[in-house]
Design a protein around this motif. Sequence first.
Motif, PDB file in Angstrom:
ATOM      1  N   TYR A 135       0.809  -1.225   0.000  1.00  0.00           N
ATOM      2  CA  TYR A 135       0.000   0.000   0.000  1.00  0.00           C
ATOM      3  C   TYR A 135       0.845   1.280   0.000  1.00  0.00           C
ATOM      4  O   TYR A 135       0.299   2.367  -0.135  1.00  0.00           O
ATOM      5  CB  TYR A 135      -0.962  -0.008   1.191  1.00  0.00           C
ATOM      6  N   GLU A 136       2.151   1.142   0.183  1.00  0.00           N
ATOM      7  CA  GLU A 136       3.089   2.274   0.136  1.00  0.00           C
ATOM      8  C   GLU A 136       2.665   3.432   1.049  1.00  0.00           C
ATOM      9  O   GLU A 136       2.670   4.590   0.650  1.00  0.00           O
ATOM     10  CB  GLU A 136       3.255   2.756  -1.308  1.00  0.00           C
ATOM     11  N   PHE A 137       2.286   3.068   2.278  1.00  0.00           N
ATOM     12  CA  PHE A 137       1.897   4.102   3.231  1.00  0.00           C
ATOM     13  C   PHE A 137       2.980   4.344   4.289  1.00  0.00           C
ATOM     14  O   PHE A 137       2.730   4.957   5.323  1.00  0.00           O
ATOM     15  CB  PHE A 137       0.556   3.766   3.900  1.00  0.00           C
ATOM     16  N   GLY A 138       4.185   3.908   3.990  1.00  0.00           N
ATOM     17  CA  GLY A 138       5.299   4.129   4.905  1.00  0.00           C
ATOM     18  C   GLY A 138       6.568   3.531   4.341  1.00  0.00           C
ATOM     19  O   GLY A 138       6.620   3.144   3.167  1.00  0.00           O
ATOM     20  N   LEU A 139       7.589   3.434   5.188  1.00  0.00           N
ATOM     21  CA  LEU A 139       8.886   2.904   4.782  1.00  0.00           C
ATOM     22  C   LEU A 139       9.413   1.944   5.834  1.00  0.00           C
ATOM     23  O   LEU A 139       9.094   2.077   7.031  1.00  0.00           O
ATOM     24  CB  LEU A 139       9.887   4.047   4.578  1.00  0.00           C
ATOM     25  N   LEU A 140      10.238   1.003   5.378  1.00  0.00           N
ATOM     26  CA  LEU A 140      10.824   0.004   6.271  1.00  0.00           C
ATOM     27  C   LEU A 140      12.343   0.137   6.287  1.00  0.00           C
ATOM     28  O   LEU A 140      12.946   0.558   5.303  1.00  0.00           O
ATOM     29  CB  LEU A 140      10.446  -1.408   5.807  1.00  0.00           C
ATOM     30  N   HIS A 141      12.937  -0.247   7.410  1.00  0.00           N
ATOM     31  CA  HIS A 141      14.400  -0.289   7.548  1.00  0.00           C
ATOM     32  C   HIS A 141      14.766  -1.547   8.332  1.00  0.00           C
ATOM     33  O   HIS A 141      13.938  -2.096   9.051  1.00  0.00           O
ATOM     34  CB  HIS A 141      14.908   0.964   8.275  1.00  0.00           C
ATOM     35  N   ARG A 142      16.015  -1.998   8.181  1.00  0.00           N
ATOM     36  CA  ARG A 142      16.474  -3.135   8.976  1.00  0.00           C
ATOM     37  C   ARG A 142      16.521  -2.728  10.449  1.00  0.00           C
ATOM     38  O   ARG A 142      16.932  -1.613  10.787  1.00  0.00           O
ATOM     39  CB  ARG A 142      17.885  -3.565   8.533  1.00  0.00           C
ATOM     40  N   PHE A 143      16.139  -3.671  11.317  1.00  0.00           N
ATOM     41  CA  PHE A 143      16.175  -3.391  12.754  1.00  0.00           C
ATOM     42  C   PHE A 143      17.585  -2.947  13.160  1.00  0.00           C
ATOM     43  O   PHE A 143      18.571  -3.580  12.795  1.00  0.00           O
ATOM     44  CB  PHE A 143      15.775  -4.633  13.553  1.00  0.00           C
ATOM     45  N   GLY A 144      17.667  -1.862  13.889  1.00  0.00           N
ATOM     46  CA  GLY A 144      18.946  -1.355  14.373  1.00  0.00           C
ATOM     47  C   GLY A 144      19.657  -0.401  13.437  1.00  0.00           C
ATOM     48  O   GLY A 144      20.671   0.186  13.813  1.00  0.00           O
ATOM     49  N   ASP A 145      19.143  -0.211  12.214  1.00  0.00           N
ATOM     50  CA  ASP A 145      19.770   0.693  11.248  1.00  0.00           C
ATOM     51  C   ASP A 145      19.263   2.112  11.504  1.00  0.00           C
ATOM     52  O   ASP A 145      18.309   2.581  10.875  1.00  0.00           O
ATOM     53  CB  ASP A 145      19.455   0.233   9.827  1.00  0.00           C
ATOM     54  N   ILE A 146      19.918   2.794  12.418  1.00  0.00           N
ATOM     55  CA  ILE A 146      19.474   4.119  12.838  1.00  0.00           C
ATOM     56  C   ILE A 146      19.570   5.126  11.695  1.00  0.00           C
ATOM     57  O   ILE A 146      18.708   5.998  11.551  1.00  0.00           O
ATOM     58  CB  ILE A 146      20.295   4.607  14.056  1.00  0.00           C
ATOM     59  N   ASP A 147      20.619   5.019  10.881  1.00  0.00           N
ATOM     60  CA  ASP A 147      20.781   5.964   9.768  1.00  0.00           C
ATOM     61  C   ASP A 147      19.588   5.871   8.813  1.00  0.00           C
ATOM     62  O   ASP A 147      19.020   6.891   8.410  1.00  0.00           O
ATOM     63  CB  ASP A 147      22.074   5.673   8.993  1.00  0.00           C
ATOM     64  N   ARG A 148      19.215   4.649   8.423  1.00  0.00           N
ATOM     65  CA  ARG A 148      18.089   4.482   7.495  1.00  0.00           C
ATOM     66  C   ARG A 148      16.779   4.874   8.158  1.00  0.00           C
ATOM     67  O   ARG A 148      15.909   5.482   7.533  1.00  0.00           O
ATOM     68  CB  ARG A 148      18.047   3.023   7.013  1.00  0.00           C
ATOM     69  N   PHE A 149      16.613   4.525   9.428  1.00  0.00           N
ATOM     70  CA  PHE A 149      15.414   4.886  10.189  1.00  0.00           C
ATOM     71  C   PHE A 149      15.243   6.408  10.178  1.00  0.00           C
ATOM     72  O   PHE A 149      14.164   6.932   9.880  1.00  0.00           O
ATOM     73  CB  PHE A 149      15.547   4.338  11.610  1.00  0.00           C
ATOM     74  N   ALA A 150      16.316   7.133  10.472  1.00  0.00           N
ATOM     75  CA  ALA A 150      16.251   8.594  10.507  1.00  0.00           C
ATOM     76  C   ALA A 150      15.942   9.172   9.130  1.00  0.00           C
ATOM     77  O   ALA A 150      15.122  10.090   8.991  1.00  0.00           O
ATOM     78  CB  ALA A 150      17.566   9.162  11.039  1.00  0.00           C
ATOM     79  N   ALA A 151      16.599   8.629   8.101  1.00  0.00           N
ATOM     80  CA  ALA A 151      16.350   9.109   6.736  1.00  0.00           C
ATOM     81  C   ALA A 151      14.906   8.833   6.325  1.00  0.00           C
ATOM     82  O   ALA A 151      14.250   9.681   5.702  1.00  0.00           O
ATOM     83  CB  ALA A 151      17.322   8.449   5.762  1.00  0.00           C
ATOM     84  N   ASN A 152      14.396   7.651   6.672  1.00  0.00           N
ATOM     85  CA  ASN A 152      13.009   7.305   6.345  1.00  0.00           C
ATOM     86  C   ASN A 152      12.028   8.226   7.053  1.00  0.00           C
ATOM     87  O   ASN A 152      11.022   8.647   6.468  1.00  0.00           O
ATOM     88  CB  ASN A 152      12.722   5.846   6.712  1.00  0.00           C
ATOM     89  N   LEU A 153      12.305   8.524   8.318  1.00  0.00           N
ATOM     90  CA  LEU A 153      11.408   9.405   9.063  1.00  0.00           C
ATOM     91  C   LEU A 153      11.368  10.788   8.423  1.00  0.00           C
ATOM     92  O   LEU A 153      10.294  11.371   8.236  1.00  0.00           O
ATOM     93  CB  LEU A 153      11.824   9.495  10.534  1.00  0.00           C
ATOM     94  N   ALA A 154      12.531  11.316   8.067  1.00  0.00           N
ATOM     95  CA  ALA A 154      12.569  12.623   7.405  1.00  0.00           C
ATOM     96  C   ALA A 154      11.781  12.591   6.102  1.00  0.00           C
ATOM     97  O   ALA A 154      11.020  13.519   5.791  1.00  0.00           O
ATOM     98  CB  ALA A 154      14.020  13.029   7.157  1.00  0.00           C
ATOM     99  N   ASP A 155      11.942  11.519   5.340  1.00  0.00           N
ATOM    100  CA  ASP A 155      11.246  11.379   4.061  1.00  0.00           C
ATOM    101  C   ASP A 155       9.737  11.356   4.262  1.00  0.00           C
ATOM    102  O   ASP A 155       8.986  12.057   3.565  1.00  0.00           O
ATOM    103  CB  ASP A 155      11.727  10.091   3.370  1.00  0.00           C
ATOM    104  N   VAL A 156       9.273  10.559   5.207  1.00  0.00           N
ATOM    105  CA  VAL A 156       7.832  10.437   5.442  1.00  0.00           C
ATOM    106  C   VAL A 156       7.251  11.748   5.975  1.00  0.00           C
ATOM    107  O   VAL A 156       6.144  12.151   5.587  1.00  0.00           O
ATOM    108  CB  VAL A 156       7.528   9.259   6.392  1.00  0.00           C
ATOM    109  N   LEU A 157       7.989  12.441   6.822  1.00  0.00           N
ATOM    110  CA  LEU A 157       7.512  13.727   7.338  1.00  0.00           C
ATOM    111  C   LEU A 157       7.430  14.781   6.227  1.00  0.00           C
ATOM    112  O   LEU A 157       6.544  15.631   6.231  1.00  0.00           O
ATOM    113  CB  LEU A 157       8.420  14.230   8.456  1.00  0.00           C
TER     114      LEU A 157
END
Length: 198
Positions: A135-157
């Motif tokens: 449904y492409e209503f968010g983004l996923l990252h590997r558990f513990g990958d803080i860099d990707r998590f942060a980038a994904n959060l910025a993208d979604v915001l």
Amino acid sequence: VEDLRLRHAIAGDERVLLFVGKIMSPKGAFDSLEVLARLKSAGRKLRLIMIGEVHSREQDTFPARIRALGLEDAVILLGAVADRREIARYYQLSDVVLFPSQYEQFGIVAVETAASGRPLLGTPVGIMQTLVPRYEFGLLHRFGDIDRFAANLADVLDSPRYRENAARCRPEILSGYDWRSISAQTEAVYERAVKERR
């Protein structure tokens, strides 16, 4: 849900992140703090609301990490909330739901997020590994990958498309995962199993 903003003194220009579940390392609670600190240090106005009990073995380390990151005014720990209607209101208050879990058998938070029409940031475990990409209503990252998590959060915001996708797919997800539908699917599985044994 303006009363919730008033209750927690959340400014109109602050974006709200929501975490629902047991507050512990394997659920990504500490990762959520790290990402919040990164984005706040970059100048973003964010508040993190966490619904759930802090796990007994982390009752000292979790508040200590909040203090070490200087997030005392940015994190709202609600504890357990039993009223499902009240939890639903917090979903509606949120801009993004965080569900960065190490493992999930299913992951009801992902379905609740989708049913609330909100974007989700999570990990490819449980239902998230199929529901979020479909449904492409968010983004996923590997558990513990803080860099990707942060980038994904910025993208979604920053990108309204995730919220638009969440709103668009909400009716389909609601109909596919309501209890009547789940009951019918479960009954069909049992009926097939009985027929195969005969």
